[in-house]
Design an enzyme around this catalytic site. Structure first.
Site, short mmCIF file in Angstrom:
data_model
loop_
_atom_site.label_atom_id
_atom_site.label_comp_id
_atom_site.label_asym_id
_atom_site.label_seq_id
_atom_site.Cartn_x
_atom_site.Cartn_y
_atom_site.Cartn_z
N HIS A 101 0.64 -1.19 -0.02
CA HIS A 101 -0.11 -0.23 0.21
C HIS A 101 1.40 1.63 0.05
O HIS A 101 0.22 2.36 -0.21
CB HIS A 101 -0.78 -0.32 1.36
N ASP A 125 -3.06 0.88 -4.68
CA ASP A 125 -3.67 1.98 -3.91
C ASP A 125 -5.04 0.53 -4.82
O ASP A 125 -4.76 -0.06 -5.60
CB ASP A 125 -4.31 2.93 -4.26
#
Length: 446
Positions: free
Chosen positions: A416, A420
């Protein structure tokens, strides 16, 4: 005659050290150039150190089980030729090649060091021990070892991984506990509690699992330890997120099943479902290059080449060989490479080139019957895709009719920091689109 040195190579990106697992030669052996000298284990890969010269082994300067930094001398070779040849310039650690080993004229032999590690009686830290290798620091943290109480057997009294392993295996681990009279044990809890005077030895801070009747103790191999360390590093450093998508591969299954027998007879190896998945992923990576990236602290590196790592397991180890330039290969070419890499893994013949350069991992968890899983990212890559088992499911078709369809789950683990949900969702949708439109009329395996 001249003496040349063989050094510890850099066996992968970000690798700073390696452990000599097993020597394959001994002093007096004659070796040819590229002959394997030793098996080496790192936190990323197991490999062999090849000889850079043709000659006779004169000395082994590292013991089995010893951990050495990249560039450290592991052995020396006497070669035929002009002994007055000038030594090459000292190698830069950052430029140590994984394929070509650095060599230099042998230095004067260091005085022989002690052969076993001992615990010092003093708590003070000596000036020659203030720097420790990453492997030593990991073990010290894991077993709560007080390094200032350990005397090393490495060069200049340096503490090695082998020193700590001997202490751990002997149950003689010095821990950083509060000093107490000899007959009293202080156990570090939320508050110090005095133990009965009959307990003479301090207990390690790391809890020890109790062994019951019928339990089997399985020693942790160097390979399993390396896998464990790499997995722990990935989980600790990478903020994982997950996404899953269902894909209808009914047409793909029918197409593959219709050509598999003829293909095997013609090519000599199987055309697997996995080859179709790897091809679809490679094509989608080309369209979504951010998925083919890596985190580098102050920047994100978007890789140019699309090199797909695939997980291949043996009974006690996991290897991740790489299909280079997968986007440029046909389904047949990918199937052939999958077959050849799997054969190499099980025969123990992987080369350094086979395991380096991966930019994205595809794991065939469906081969074990799994239908949903969350993979740990292959550090330092930004994502790993788990291809699950293809199963029959009832599906509502346009018009409200039910039909049995071949469905597969694609499970994506993502870093992350780099990715995304938006780009990952688009990427998975593109893979889904490619797979759902793979059929006999529109797709060629050649």
């Amino acid at each position: 005659m001249a003496i040349q040195n063989i050094t510890m190579p850099q066996l992968g990106e970000s690798v700073t050290e390696g452990t000599i697992e097993k020597w394959l030669v001994k002093p007096g052996d004659t070796v040819k150039k590229y002959d394997p000298l030793a098996e080496v284990v790192t936190d990323k890969v197991n490999a062999e150190i090849p000889s850079s010269f043709e000659g006779v082994i004169t000395e082994l300067l590292a013991e089995e089980g010893q951990t050495l930094p990249v560039g450290a001398i592991v052995c020396s070779v006497e070669i035929a030729g002009d002994s007055e040849l000038p030594p090459p310039p000292p190698p830069k650690k950052s430029a140590v090649s994984t394929a070509i080993l650095n060599a230099g004229v042998q230095k004067k032999q260091q005085p022989q060091q002690p052969t076993t590690a001992t615990i010092t009686s003093q708590k003070t830290v000596r000036q020659d021990k203030v720097r420790y290798s990453p492997a030593v620091l990991r073990l010290a943290q894991e077993y709560d070892i007080a390094l200032d109480q350990v005397t090393g057997t490495g060069e200049g009294g340096r503490i090695t991984r082998k020193d700590l392993m001997k202490l751990i295996e002997a149950g003689n681990v010095p821990t950083a506990l509060v000093e107490t009279p000899p007959a009293v044990e202080t156990v570090l809890q939320s508050t110090p509690v005095a133990a009965p005077a009959s307990q003479e030895n301090t207990k390690p801070a790391t809890p020890v699992q109790s062994i019951q009747a019928g339990d089997i103790e399985i020693p942790v191999t160097k390979v399993r330890r390396a896998i464990a360390n790499n997995m722990v590093r990935s989980v600790h450093e990478v903020p994982h997120a997950w996404m899953m998508m269902e894909v209808d591969v009914t047409d793909l299954v029918a197409y593959r099943d219709s050509i598999k027998t003829e293909f095997k007879q013609k090519e000599g190896f199987n055309i697997t479902y996995f080859a179709f998945f790897v091809k679809a992923v490679a094509q989608a990576l080309k369209e979504f290059p951010m998925m083919n990236a890596m985190w580098a602290e102050d920047k994100i590196i978007q890789k140019h080449d699309i090199n797909i790592s695939i997980a291949v397991a043996t009974d006690d180890a996991l290897f991740v060989p790489v299909i280079k330039h997968a986007d440029e290969k046909s389904i047949k070419g990918i199937a052939k490479e999958i077959h050849e890499l799997a054969v190499k893994v099980r025969a123990g013949k992987l080369t350094m080139d086979d395991i380096q350069g991966g930019t994205f991992t595809v794991n065939n968890t469906g081969a074990f019957g799994s239908v949903q899983s969350m993979g740990i990212i292959n550090y330092p890559q930004a994502a790993i895709l788990q291809v699950e088992s293809i199963v029959k499911k009832p599906v509502i078709l346009p018009g409200g009719m039910f039909a049995a369809r071949d469905i597969v789950n694609l499970c994506l683990s993502l870093d992350h920091r780099v990715l995304d949900g938006l780009v990952c969702g688009k990427f998975l949708n593109r893979v889904k689109e490619i797979l759902e439109n793979t059929n006999k009329s529109s797709t060629s395996v050649y």
